[in-house]
Motif scaffolding. Structure first.
Motif, mmCIF file in Angstrom:
data_model
loop_
_atom_site.group_PDB
_atom_site.id
_atom_site.type_symbol
_atom_site.label_atom_id
_atom_site.label_comp_id
_atom_site.label_asym_id
_atom_site.label_seq_id
_atom_site.Cartn_x
_atom_site.Cartn_y
_atom_site.Cartn_z
ATOM 1 N N UNK A 1 -19.677 47.001 25.952
ATOM 2 C CA UNK A 1 -19.084 46.990 27.293
ATOM 3 C C UNK A 1 -18.345 48.278 27.639
ATOM 4 N N UNK A 2 -17.670 48.880 26.662
ATOM 5 C CA UNK A 2 -16.851 50.061 26.931
ATOM 6 C C UNK A 2 -17.143 51.147 25.909
ATOM 7 N N UNK A 3 -17.318 52.370 26.421
ATOM 8 C CA UNK A 3 -17.600 53.478 25.503
ATOM 9 C C UNK A 3 -17.175 54.813 26.107
ATOM 10 N N UNK A 4 -16.100 54.826 26.859
ATOM 11 C CA UNK A 4 -15.635 56.083 27.443
ATOM 12 C C UNK A 4 -15.712 56.052 28.949
ATOM 13 N N UNK A 5 -15.697 57.216 29.558
ATOM 14 C CA UNK A 5 -15.677 57.308 31.018
ATOM 15 C C UNK A 5 -17.037 57.027 31.641
ATOM 16 N N UNK B 1 -26.069 62.771 29.806
ATOM 17 C CA UNK B 1 -25.861 63.245 28.433
ATOM 18 C C UNK B 1 -24.474 62.918 27.885
ATOM 19 N N UNK B 2 -23.439 63.069 28.695
ATOM 20 C CA UNK B 2 -22.090 62.762 28.218
ATOM 21 C C UNK B 2 -21.931 61.261 27.992
ATOM 22 N N UNK B 3 -22.517 60.436 28.855
ATOM 23 C CA UNK B 3 -22.462 58.988 28.627
ATOM 24 C C UNK B 3 -23.066 58.630 27.272
ATOM 25 N N UNK B 4 -24.227 59.195 26.954
ATOM 26 C CA UNK B 4 -24.880 58.913 25.671
ATOM 27 C C UNK B 4 -24.038 59.439 24.518
ATOM 28 N N UNK B 5 -23.451 60.620 24.700
ATOM 29 C CA UNK B 5 -22.564 61.161 23.653
ATOM 30 C C UNK B 5 -21.374 60.237 23.427
ATOM 31 N N UNK C 1 -18.503 56.030 20.054
ATOM 32 C CA UNK C 1 -17.966 54.679 19.929
ATOM 33 C C UNK C 1 -18.632 53.907 18.795
ATOM 34 N N UNK C 2 -19.952 53.977 18.701
ATOM 35 C CA UNK C 2 -20.678 53.247 17.658
ATOM 36 C C UNK C 2 -20.350 53.800 16.276
ATOM 37 N N UNK C 3 -20.282 55.112 16.155
ATOM 38 C CA UNK C 3 -19.925 55.731 14.873
ATOM 39 C C UNK C 3 -18.545 55.263 14.422
ATOM 40 N N UNK C 4 -17.590 55.222 15.343
ATOM 41 C CA UNK C 4 -16.235 54.786 15.007
ATOM 42 C C UNK C 4 -16.179 53.297 14.678
#
Length: 314
Positions: free
Chosen positions: A15-19, A101-105, A110-113
């Protein structure tokens, strides 16, 4: 940890992964046998597809379960593109630090963390518009990826408008090889080591001309310092595989042109090692791009080693 919810299949919505400046969706799959510091594969669907349909067709989650690999599926929304394509040709969505690209980054971070993923073992693959966006991600965030696989895609920044994109897809025009190389080098301040590159394309593709595949290879040859003919050519499941190795003998580029195949992802769903399911743009041709890409990245070997490790009491 990011909030998640379950979809109808084995994927979970993040649901959430940054801006999320590109306004994308994100789904993940973490198999039960995923080891701490295991690898992550980012999988980008093509036009008119969803994360779920591409996963079903390609067999990525089945392979992930087999070898203990985490998966991230970025998804396009119809509000951004009427046919669900990633906007690889738009200037706002083909540069570092903004847009899709920034959304995917941000999803990857988020997944790595969240799941203790080894940041040095992150890979990306995609088909069609997802393949073209894979080119974008490899160029704009090369420090993130150990390797990338582009299926029925196009070189990075080969087009900057929808009209140019249509011409390039049909095999017309495009930047010179020198310019293609400069575009990747200019997309970030990275100096290497660069991600390895796997390129797949059907020789009968009438949606994205196969000349784009050779363009991708040439775009990365000079970066990997492997200009010229391939180091070797071999037959794999009845299809020629061209390989370029660096001076240390490491395979850095592989190239498959699948004879008599149209636009889509090559699959082999039959037999003990079969993966995926035939469908629209998921083409049964007797070779599994998913399995061979995972082999090229070392994921099948790494996964087998992880799964063979003895379990010790806490």
């Amino acid at each position: 940890m990011s909030a998640t919810s379950t979809t109808a299949n084995r994927l979970f919505v993040m649901e959430k992964f940054g801006t999320d400046p590109g306004s994308l969706s994100a789904e993940v799959y973490i198999p039960e046998n995923f080891p701490k510091n295991g690898p992550l594969v980012v999988v980008l669907h093509g036009s008119t597809q969803s994360a779920e349909s591409y996963d079903t067709g390609s067999g990525w989650s089945a392979l992930a379960e087999e070898f203990g690999v985490a998966l991230l599926f970025p998804g396009q929304k119809k509000a951004n593109n009427a046919i669900g394509s990633f906007n690889w040709f738009k200037r706002s969505d083909s540069h570092r630090g903004g847009g899709e690209p920034l959304s995917i980054r941000q999803m990857i971070t988020q997944v790595v963390d969240d799941h203790a993923i080894d940041p040095s073992q992150v890979f990306i693959t995609g088909m069609s518009s997802g393949g073209a966006m894979t080119s974008v991600m490899l160029a704009t965030y090369p420090e993130v990826f150990a390797g990338g696989a582009i299926i029925a895609g196009l070189p990075y920044r080969s087009a900057n408008t929808l009209m140019q994109a249509m011409f390039r897809m049909n095999g017309y025009g495009g930047p010179s090889d020198r310019r293609l190389n400069a575009l990747v080098r200019g997309a970030s301040h990275f100096t290497g080591p660069w991600p390895t590159i796997s390129v797949w394309h059907g020789d009968s593709d009438t949606t994205v001309d196969k000349s784009n595949a050779s363009g991708i290879v040439r775009q990365w040859q000079k970066i990997h310092k492997v200009e010229g003919p391939p180091t070797r050519v071999e037959m794999v499941d009845g299809f020629p595989r061209e390989v370029w190795c660096d001076p240390d003998g490491r395979e850095v580029i592989e190239y498959y042109i699948i004879e008599e195949m149209g636009h889509g992802t090559p699959i082999s769903a039959e037999g003990d090692e079969g993966l995926g399911e035939e469908g629209k743009y998921m083409l049964e041709v007797g070779i599994s791009s998913t399995r061979h890409i995972a082999d090229f990245w070392g994921l099948t070997r790494l996964g087998a080693e992880h799964l063979a490790e003895p379990i010790t009491a806490a």
